[in-house]
Design a protein around this motif. Structure first.
Motif, PDB file in Angstrom:
ATOM      1  N   UNK A 106      19.687  34.072  23.099  1.00  0.00           N
ATOM      2  CA  UNK A 106      20.544  33.082  23.749  1.00  0.00           C
ATOM      3  C   UNK A 106      19.924  31.692  23.647  1.00  0.00           C
ATOM      4  N   UNK A 107      18.593  31.602  23.859  1.00  0.00           N
ATOM      5  CA  UNK A 107      17.921  30.316  23.762  1.00  0.00           C
ATOM      6  C   UNK A 107      17.998  29.726  22.371  1.00  0.00           C
ATOM      7  N   UNK A 108      17.776  30.555  21.359  1.00  0.00           N
ATOM      8  CA  UNK A 108      17.832  30.060  19.983  1.00  0.00           C
ATOM      9  C   UNK A 108      19.229  29.589  19.632  1.00  0.00           C
ATOM     10  N   UNK A 109      20.237  30.368  20.027  1.00  0.00           N
ATOM     11  CA  UNK A 109      21.614  30.003  19.715  1.00  0.00           C
ATOM     12  C   UNK A 109      22.043  28.757  20.482  1.00  0.00           C
ATOM     13  N   UNK A 110      21.753  28.735  21.808  1.00  0.00           N
ATOM     14  CA  UNK A 110      22.236  27.654  22.652  1.00  0.00           C
ATOM     15  C   UNK A 110      21.542  26.328  22.358  1.00  0.00           C
ATOM     16  N   UNK A 111      20.199  26.297  22.460  1.00  0.00           N
ATOM     17  CA  UNK A 111      19.478  25.051  22.230  1.00  0.00           C
ATOM     18  C   UNK A 111      19.625  24.607  20.780  1.00  0.00           C
ATOM     19  N   UNK A 112      19.431  25.572  19.874  1.00  0.00           N
ATOM     20  CA  UNK A 112      19.495  25.220  18.469  1.00  0.00           C
ATOM     21  C   UNK A 112      20.847  24.708  18.038  1.00  0.00           C
ATOM     22  N   UNK A 113      21.905  25.259  18.639  1.00  0.00           N
ATOM     23  CA  UNK A 113      23.249  24.813  18.266  1.00  0.00           C
ATOM     24  C   UNK A 113      23.680  23.539  18.953  1.00  0.00           C
ATOM     25  N   UNK A 114      23.540  23.503  20.282  1.00  0.00           N
ATOM     26  CA  UNK A 114      24.098  22.385  21.044  1.00  0.00           C
ATOM     27  C   UNK A 114      23.377  21.069  20.800  1.00  0.00           C
ATOM     28  N   UNK A 115      22.087  21.129  20.418  1.00  0.00           N
ATOM     29  CA  UNK A 115      21.337  19.895  20.160  1.00  0.00           C
ATOM     30  C   UNK A 115      22.011  19.055  19.085  1.00  0.00           C
ATOM     31  N   UNK A 116      22.662  19.724  18.126  1.00  0.00           N
ATOM     32  CA  UNK A 116      23.222  19.006  16.988  1.00  0.00           C
ATOM     33  C   UNK A 116      24.689  18.623  17.172  1.00  0.00           C
ATOM     34  N   UNK A 117      25.289  18.968  18.310  1.00  0.00           N
ATOM     35  CA  UNK A 117      26.681  18.575  18.538  1.00  0.00           C
ATOM     36  C   UNK A 117      26.816  17.065  18.669  1.00  0.00           C
ATOM     37  N   UNK A 118      25.889  16.441  19.416  1.00  0.00           N
ATOM     38  CA  UNK A 118      25.941  14.993  19.547  1.00  0.00           C
ATOM     39  C   UNK A 118      25.797  14.300  18.203  1.00  0.00           C
ATOM     40  N   UNK A 119      24.940  14.833  17.353  1.00  0.00           N
ATOM     41  CA  UNK A 119      24.750  14.271  16.021  1.00  0.00           C
ATOM     42  C   UNK A 119      26.011  14.464  15.176  1.00  0.00           C
ATOM     43  N   UNK A 120      26.671  15.610  15.345  1.00  0.00           N
ATOM     44  CA  UNK A 120      27.904  15.868  14.600  1.00  0.00           C
ATOM     45  C   UNK A 120      28.976  14.853  14.961  1.00  0.00           C
ATOM     46  N   UNK A 121      29.177  14.630  16.271  1.00  0.00           N
ATOM     47  CA  UNK A 121      30.238  13.719  16.694  1.00  0.00           C
ATOM     48  C   UNK A 121      29.960  12.278  16.261  1.00  0.00           C
ATOM     49  N   UNK A 122      28.691  11.868  16.286  1.00  0.00           N
ATOM     50  CA  UNK A 122      28.389  10.477  15.962  1.00  0.00           C
ATOM     51  C   UNK A 122      28.262  10.225  14.463  1.00  0.00           C
ATOM     52  N   UNK A 123      27.459  11.045  13.799  1.00  0.00           N
ATOM     53  CA  UNK A 123      27.227  10.810  12.372  1.00  0.00           C
ATOM     54  C   UNK A 123      28.324  11.458  11.525  1.00  0.00           C
ATOM     55  N   UNK A 124      28.721  12.670  11.890  1.00  0.00           N
ATOM     56  CA  UNK A 124      29.727  13.367  11.095  1.00  0.00           C
ATOM     57  C   UNK A 124      31.144  12.876  11.328  1.00  0.00           C
ATOM     58  N   UNK A 125      31.414  12.366  12.563  1.00  0.00           N
ATOM     59  CA  UNK A 125      32.788  11.955  12.879  1.00  0.00           C
ATOM     60  C   UNK A 125      32.924  10.466  13.188  1.00  0.00           C
ATOM     61  N   UNK A 126      31.801   9.761  13.387  1.00  0.00           N
ATOM     62  CA  UNK A 126      31.864   8.321  13.581  1.00  0.00           C
ATOM     63  C   UNK A 126      32.155   7.861  14.991  1.00  0.00           C
ATOM     64  N   UNK A 127      32.024   8.734  15.986  1.00  0.00           N
ATOM     65  CA  UNK A 127      32.282   8.336  17.373  1.00  0.00           C
ATOM     66  C   UNK A 127      31.054   7.643  17.958  1.00  0.00           C
ATOM     67  N   UNK A 128      31.292   6.846  18.996  1.00  0.00           N
ATOM     68  CA  UNK A 128      30.185   6.180  19.684  1.00  0.00           C
ATOM     69  C   UNK A 128      29.449   7.195  20.552  1.00  0.00           C
ATOM     70  N   UNK A 129      28.219   6.866  21.014  1.00  0.00           N
ATOM     71  CA  UNK A 129      27.495   7.780  21.901  1.00  0.00           C
ATOM     72  C   UNK A 129      28.284   8.144  23.160  1.00  0.00           C
TER      73      UNK A 129
END
Length: 526
Positions: A289-312
């Motif tokens: 659960x820790x590997x899936x949760x931390x490892x996955x969710x950490x990169x959601x913010x990066x996805x929205x900003x760099x991958x989709x162009x949204x502001x922080x």
């Protein structure tokens, strides 16, 4: 030297009001500790961009904190079985505050990584000791109800933190340094509240001998393995002399640690507890659960900003479905667990939901509809809310109060270990996918593939508009791959949850003990 002896004096159980007063301080500092990571998640692309950092350094700012928090968690837990839990909570808060202030004043990525590593020592203590303190106050049967409050704090920190981080970064009069400063006042307030309200059972022990050798071996072994995970397939190959040297050294240190732990009177990680079926399965489940949760969710913010162009700020708002999922599921599941006394069905359901959520996120690319992403994130939140805290509760239900610190921190240790490995591995996978995508796009555009080396930095504003578009496509499309890995790892958590033995939660704080303990004195003396 004679074996440690334990004596306890009479005390009356804490009332609901006393529990809520103490819980307010514990939850406040837990929020500050958890939010210190999640606030940074949406701000990190901006921070690393301003400091001219790279994707590898981006990952290490997160990994450094998880690394030290992971390595020190079992040490904090064991110390809480030997010394004043209240004093240790306060000490961890002080370290966390100092680390936060140092991180806010850093001038480059190397300093930031070092400061976050120091901050992680305090975070590891806070996250482990809050669980221990709650276990010492509240019987397992009643703890399900209070887990709803924990779930609410987790939800607020997990997704409210990124929103707050986005607002701070987007505010010209604050700036990203306040992402680190802002947690300090909350932690100081919590320190004052706990000084007045937290009175826990204390175990008086004589001839205490701390297993510093075992603790050092565990920390060193885990650190070597995690450093290898962070650099493999980038600085050197999977099959290389560096890999054999680092993995061999890490495993040798951990094997030596197990040998030491089996022979000392006060081991940091008590092996008899770890060998119990419930604890062993909860460890496996927490690792997954820790590997899936931390490892996955950490990169959601990066996805929205760099991958989709949204502001922080927009990225923080887009993560609200996950917060709602955690809050609702942890509250409802906690109350149902208290009512029924059974925990396994909720852990099983939670891990299955977590797999479903990550499977949904594995379909992401640079133009996936936001409503679809929201549903998948909500499922991830529901799965986390139902499983993560309850895996700790399942273990706490099987051990005596004198071992509650070591048992709780052991589960937290493996959850953090899984998270650290997850962030490192998925960060490496993401970096490789982005590099390959950039090479392919540049080749298709008739440019030299060698130009892709210039986009490893995350300061997109310094790149030509055409290259910026390629970077967004590369990050947006690569993110789905890391969530596919998260889903596969989360399946291990389902298997562990299904294999757990059904058990009814006990209604006493201690395990079959009629003895009671005296209340701890305040730090400054009361």
């Amino acid at each position: 030297m004679s074996a440690p002896t334990t004596t306890r004096a009479d005390h009356s159980a804490m009332t609901h009001r006393e529990i809520m007063e103490a819980l307010s301080g514990l939850l406040l500092v837990l929020f500050a500790a958890m939010a210190s990571s999640t606030i940074v998640s949406t701000a990190l692309p901006k921070i690393i961009g301003d400091l001219n950092g790279t994707q590898t350094q981006y990952t290490w700012v997160v990994t450094a904190t998880l690394l030290t928090a992971t390595a020190t968690t079992p040490i904090w837990g064991k110390l809480s079985d030997l010394f004043s839990k209240k004093l240790l909570v306060q000490l961890s808060i002080v370290i966390f505050v100092l680390g936060s202030l140092i991180a806010g004043f850093t001038q480059n990525t190397e300093q930031l990584i070092a400061a976050r590593a120091f901050q992680g020592i305090g975070m590891g203590g806070v996250q482990a000791l809050v669980q221990v303190a709650i276990a010492a106050m509240i019987p397992p049967r009643e703890r399900g109800r209070y887990n709803g409050y924990l779930g609410g704090v987790m939800a607020l920190a997990t997704v409210g933190g990124p929103l707050l981080g986005g607002l701070i970064v987007d505010s010209d009069w604050l700036g990203w340094r306040w992402c680190f400063f802002i947690g300090a006042p909350f932690a100081v307030i919590a320190l004052i509240v706990l000084q007045k309200t937290l009175h826990l059972p204390v175990m008086k022990r004589e001839n205490v001998k701390i297993d510093w050798v075992g603790a050092s071996l565990i920390a060193a072994g885990v650190s070597v393995i995690l450093v290898w995970v962070s650099f493999v397939d980038d600085a050197f190959g999977w099959v290389s002399w560096e890999t054999f040297a680092m993995v061999g050294a890490g495993l040798a240190l951990l094997a030596l640690a197990v040998w030491v732990e089996s022979r000392v009177s006060e081991p940091v990680v008590p092996l008899p507890i770890v060998r119990q079926r419930t604890t062993a399965l909860a460890i496996i489940g927490s690792l997954a659960v820790g590997m899936a949760m931390f490892g996955g969710s950490v990169f959601l913010g990066q996805y929205f900003q760099i991958g989709r162009g949204y502001s922080p700020t927009q990225a923080g708002l887009l993560m609200i479905p996950m917060m709602i999922g955690i809050l609702v599921s942890s509250t409802i599941a906690g109350r149902m667990i208290t009512k029924s006394g059974h925990i396994k069905p909720y852990v099983v359901a939670g891990t299955i939901t977590l797999v479903a959520g990550f499977a949904g996120l594995s379909m992401l690319d640079h133009d996936t509809p936001l409503w679809y992403i929201g549903i998948a994130m909500a499922l991830v939140g529901i799965g986390v809310g139902m499983s993560m805290q309850n895996l700790v509760l399942a273990v706490q239900n099987t051990v005596a109060l004198k071992d509650i610190g070591a048992a709780s921190s052991t589960v937290a240790f493996f959850r953090s270990l899984g998270g650290t490995i997850g962030v490192s591995v998925l960060g490496a996978v993401l970096a490789r996918q982005v590099a390959d995508s950039m090479t392919e796009q540049l080749s298709a555009a008739g440019a030299s593939a060698g130009n892709s080396s210039g986009v490893s930095a995350l300061n997109l504003s310094s790149l030509p508009e055409a290259i910026q578009h390629m970077v967004r496509v590369a990050y947006g499309d690569a993110t789905g791959h890391i969530f596919m890995i998260s889903a596969a790892v989360a399946v291990i958590g389902v298997i562990a949850a299904v294999a757990m033995k059904p058990a009814k939660l006990r209604s006493t704080v201690d395990l079959g003990s009629t003895e009671s303990a005296e209340k701890e004195p305040a730090l400054a003396g009361k």
